[in-house]
Design a protein around this motif. Structure first.
Motif, PDB file in Angstrom:
ATOM      1  N   LEU A  81      51.611 -56.788 -34.833  1.00 61.68           N
ATOM      2  CA  LEU A  81      51.731 -57.211 -36.225  1.00 61.68           C
ATOM      3  C   LEU A  81      52.332 -58.612 -36.317  1.00 61.68           C
ATOM      4  CD1 LEU A  81      51.368 -56.257 -39.176  1.00 61.68           C
ATOM      5  CD2 LEU A  81      53.705 -55.383 -39.060  1.00 61.68           C
ATOM      6  N   LEU A  82      51.535 -59.560 -36.793  1.00 59.74           N
ATOM      7  CA  LEU A  82      51.922 -60.968 -36.983  1.00 59.74           C
ATOM      8  C   LEU A  82      52.464 -61.624 -35.717  1.00 59.74           C
ATOM      9  CD1 LEU A  82      53.401 -60.734 -40.584  1.00 59.74           C
ATOM     10  CD2 LEU A  82      51.120 -61.506 -39.895  1.00 59.74           C
ATOM     11  N   ALA A  83      51.999 -61.162 -34.566  1.00 60.67           N
ATOM     12  CA  ALA A  83      52.486 -61.671 -33.282  1.00 60.67           C
ATOM     13  C   ALA A  83      52.139 -63.136 -33.045  1.00 60.67           C
ATOM     14  CB  ALA A  83      51.936 -60.813 -32.142  1.00 60.67           C
ATOM     15  N   ASP A  84      51.092 -63.649 -33.689  1.00 62.67           N
ATOM     16  CA  ASP A  84      50.692 -65.042 -33.497  1.00 62.67           C
ATOM     17  C   ASP A  84      51.270 -65.971 -34.565  1.00 62.67           C
ATOM     18  OD1 ASP A  84      49.244 -64.273 -31.279  1.00 62.67           O
ATOM     19  OD2 ASP A  84      47.318 -64.199 -32.342  1.00 62.67           O
ATOM     20  N   GLU A  85      52.163 -65.466 -35.386  1.00 63.73           N
ATOM     21  CA  GLU A  85      52.764 -66.258 -36.466  1.00 63.73           C
ATOM     22  C   GLU A  85      54.199 -66.639 -36.121  1.00 63.73           C
ATOM     23  OE1 GLU A  85      51.444 -67.540 -39.071  1.00 63.73           O
ATOM     24  OE2 GLU A  85      49.692 -66.326 -39.593  1.00 63.73           O
ATOM     25  N   GLN A  86      54.723 -67.596 -36.853  1.00 67.05           N
ATOM     26  CA  GLN A  86      56.128 -67.959 -36.749  1.00 67.05           C
ATOM     27  C   GLN A  86      56.975 -66.789 -37.259  1.00 67.05           C
ATOM     28  OE1 GLN A  86      57.395 -70.871 -35.445  1.00 67.05           O
ATOM     29  NE2 GLN A  86      55.277 -71.243 -34.844  1.00 67.05           N
ATOM     30  N   PRO A  87      58.214 -66.637 -36.773  1.00 66.95           N
ATOM     31  CA  PRO A  87      59.057 -65.504 -37.189  1.00 66.95           C
ATOM     32  C   PRO A  87      59.264 -65.391 -38.704  1.00 66.95           C
ATOM     33  CG  PRO A  87      60.016 -66.605 -35.295  1.00 66.95           C
ATOM     34  CD  PRO A  87      58.850 -67.450 -35.729  1.00 66.95           C
ATOM     35  N   ASN A  88      59.276 -66.513 -39.413  1.00 65.75           N
ATOM     36  CA  ASN A  88      59.496 -66.441 -40.858  1.00 65.75           C
ATOM     37  C   ASN A  88      58.366 -65.723 -41.582  1.00 65.75           C
ATOM     38  OD1 ASN A  88      57.767 -68.784 -40.406  1.00 65.75           O
ATOM     39  ND2 ASN A  88      58.163 -69.330 -42.528  1.00 65.75           N
ATOM     40  N   VAL A  89      57.165 -65.675 -40.988  1.00 65.06           N
ATOM     41  CA  VAL A  89      56.045 -64.989 -41.631  1.00 65.06           C
ATOM     42  C   VAL A  89      56.275 -63.477 -41.615  1.00 65.06           C
ATOM     43  CG1 VAL A  89      53.544 -64.618 -41.590  1.00 65.06           C
ATOM     44  CG2 VAL A  89      54.479 -66.887 -41.107  1.00 65.06           C
ATOM     45  N   LEU A  90      56.827 -62.952 -40.535  1.00 62.75           N
ATOM     46  CA  LEU A  90      57.190 -61.532 -40.500  1.00 62.75           C
ATOM     47  C   LEU A  90      58.262 -61.250 -41.542  1.00 62.75           C
ATOM     48  CD1 LEU A  90      56.881 -58.717 -39.257  1.00 62.75           C
ATOM     49  CD2 LEU A  90      58.555 -59.401 -37.524  1.00 62.75           C
ATOM     50  N   ALA A  91      59.211 -62.160 -41.713  1.00 58.08           N
ATOM     51  CA  ALA A  91      60.249 -61.986 -42.737  1.00 58.08           C
ATOM     52  C   ALA A  91      59.625 -61.934 -44.131  1.00 58.08           C
ATOM     53  CB  ALA A  91      61.281 -63.111 -42.648  1.00 58.08           C
ATOM     54  N   ILE A  92      58.629 -62.780 -44.376  1.00 54.79           N
ATOM     55  CA  ILE A  92      57.947 -62.766 -45.680  1.00 54.79           C
ATOM     56  C   ILE A  92      57.249 -61.427 -45.884  1.00 54.79           C
ATOM     57  CG2 ILE A  92      56.067 -63.778 -47.038  1.00 54.79           C
ATOM     58  CD1 ILE A  92      56.775 -66.477 -45.629  1.00 54.79           C
ATOM     59  N   ARG A 127      61.825 -58.374 -33.166  1.00 53.68           N
ATOM     60  CA  ARG A 127      61.321 -59.413 -34.076  1.00 53.68           C
ATOM     61  C   ARG A 127      61.725 -59.136 -35.515  1.00 53.68           C
ATOM     62  NH1 ARG A 127      55.860 -60.463 -34.634  1.00 53.68           N
ATOM     63  NH2 ARG A 127      55.198 -58.400 -33.970  1.00 53.68           N
ATOM     64  N   MET A 128      61.734 -57.851 -35.908  1.00 51.46           N
ATOM     65  CA  MET A 128      62.150 -57.488 -37.263  1.00 51.46           C
ATOM     66  C   MET A 128      63.627 -57.804 -37.478  1.00 51.46           C
ATOM     67  SD  MET A 128      60.130 -53.897 -37.698  1.00 51.46           S
ATOM     68  CE  MET A 128      59.219 -53.812 -39.213  1.00 51.46           C
ATOM     69  N   ALA A 129      64.459 -57.501 -36.498  1.00 50.04           N
ATOM     70  CA  ALA A 129      65.890 -57.796 -36.600  1.00 50.04           C
ATOM     71  C   ALA A 129      66.106 -59.301 -36.721  1.00 50.04           C
ATOM     72  CB  ALA A 129      66.640 -57.233 -35.402  1.00 50.04           C
ATOM     73  N   GLU A 130      65.380 -60.076 -35.937  1.00 45.25           N
ATOM     74  CA  GLU A 130      65.484 -61.533 -36.015  1.00 45.25           C
ATOM     75  C   GLU A 130      65.031 -62.054 -37.372  1.00 45.25           C
ATOM     76  OE1 GLU A 130      63.220 -62.791 -32.612  1.00 45.25           O
ATOM     77  OE2 GLU A 130      64.796 -62.147 -31.213  1.00 45.25           O
ATOM     78  N   VAL A 135      65.992 -52.503 -37.820  1.00 41.81           N
ATOM     79  CA  VAL A 135      65.446 -51.161 -37.966  1.00 41.81           C
ATOM     80  C   VAL A 135      65.444 -50.495 -36.598  1.00 41.81           C
ATOM     81  CG1 VAL A 135      63.057 -51.961 -37.705  1.00 41.81           C
ATOM     82  CG2 VAL A 135      63.495 -49.851 -38.931  1.00 41.81           C
ATOM     83  N   ASP A 136      65.696 -49.199 -36.576  1.00 34.43           N
ATOM     84  CA  ASP A 136      65.687 -48.440 -35.328  1.00 34.43           C
ATOM     85  C   ASP A 136      64.311 -47.806 -35.172  1.00 34.43           C
ATOM     86  OD1 ASP A 136      66.080 -46.825 -33.135  1.00 34.43           O
ATOM     87  OD2 ASP A 136      67.457 -45.458 -34.141  1.00 34.43           O
ATOM     88  N   LEU A 137      63.534 -48.319 -34.237  1.00 32.32           N
ATOM     89  CA  LEU A 137      62.207 -47.754 -33.984  1.00 32.32           C
ATOM     90  C   LEU A 137      62.187 -46.928 -32.713  1.00 32.32           C
ATOM     91  CD1 LEU A 137      59.934 -50.797 -34.915  1.00 32.32           C
ATOM     92  CD2 LEU A 137      60.596 -48.841 -36.320  1.00 32.32           C
ATOM     93  N   GLY A 138      63.356 -46.713 -32.114  1.00 32.50           N
ATOM     94  CA  GLY A 138      63.399 -45.973 -30.862  1.00 32.50           C
ATOM     95  C   GLY A 138      63.519 -44.485 -31.038  1.00 32.50           C
ATOM     96  N   GLY A 139      64.120 -44.029 -32.102  1.00 29.95           N
ATOM     97  CA  GLY A 139      64.320 -42.591 -32.312  1.00 29.95           C
ATOM     98  C   GLY A 139      63.308 -42.036 -33.264  1.00 29.95           C
ATOM     99  N   GLY A 140      63.521 -40.828 -33.672  1.00 33.83           N
ATOM    100  CA  GLY A 140      62.703 -40.226 -34.715  1.00 33.83           C
ATOM    101  C   GLY A 140      61.373 -39.672 -34.277  1.00 33.83           C
ATOM    102  N   GLY A 141      61.254 -39.302 -33.010  1.00 35.07           N
ATOM    103  CA  GLY A 141      60.027 -38.631 -32.613  1.00 35.07           C
ATOM    104  C   GLY A 141      59.154 -39.491 -31.744  1.00 35.07           C
TER     105      GLY A 141
END
Length: 147
Positions: A81-92, A127-130, A135-141
């Motif tokens: 997801l948005l891996a080819d974009e600058q980090p600010n695009v994920l923030a948007i 990348r989301m934290a940056e 967000v914790d994506l490691g737990g929950g199943g």
């Protein structure tokens, strides 16, 4: 997981929620323009969708309002997801999704369910934290599909 991101979580093996579920491919969403195209096609945005952030938010809110139940968008191959974009695009993107989810996220009308291998979800979580959305994506199943 903070309340700010309570609407983001890994896809679990068995979900029993009565969601209106739409699925997108992260591999089609490596850029903002690719993401606009993929989400528009999969969520049925109107033909006049302008492929920009304001139009994306408007159409996403319409999709949330039109859903029979809470809208769940499943992103397969989520690590891309948005891996080819600058980090600010994920923030948007995360800000727009947060707005569509509704305010403080305590009773969201939108869920973002992320599906990928644990290592790729870990990279996305970093990348989301940056981007200001820890967000914790490691737990929950089981967050991995057959990748």
């Amino acid at each position: 997981m903070t309340s700010m991101t309570a609407w983001i979580r890994p896809l679990t093996a068995v979900d029993t929620q009565p969601w209106t579920r739409e699925e997108v491919l992260g591999s089609h969403c490596r850029t903002a323009q690719g993401m606009f195209t993929e989400w528009a096609a999969q969520l049925g945005f109107p033909d006049y969708f302008g492929h920009n952030w304001d139009a994306f938010l408007d159409c996403l809110r319409g999709a949330v309002d039109d859903a029979d139940h809470e809208l769940a968008v499943v992103v397969h191959e989520a690590g891309e997801l948005l891996a080819d974009e600058q980090p600010n695009v994920l923030a948007i993107l995360l800000t727009v999704l947060s707005q569509a989810a509704g305010g403080n996220g305590t009773a969201p009308g939108l869920q973002l369910l992320l599906d990928d291998t644990p290592d790729r979800l870990s990279g996305l979580a970093q990348r989301m934290a940056e981007a200001g959305y820890p967000v914790d994506l490691g737990g929950g199943g089981d967050a991995s599909a057959s990748h």
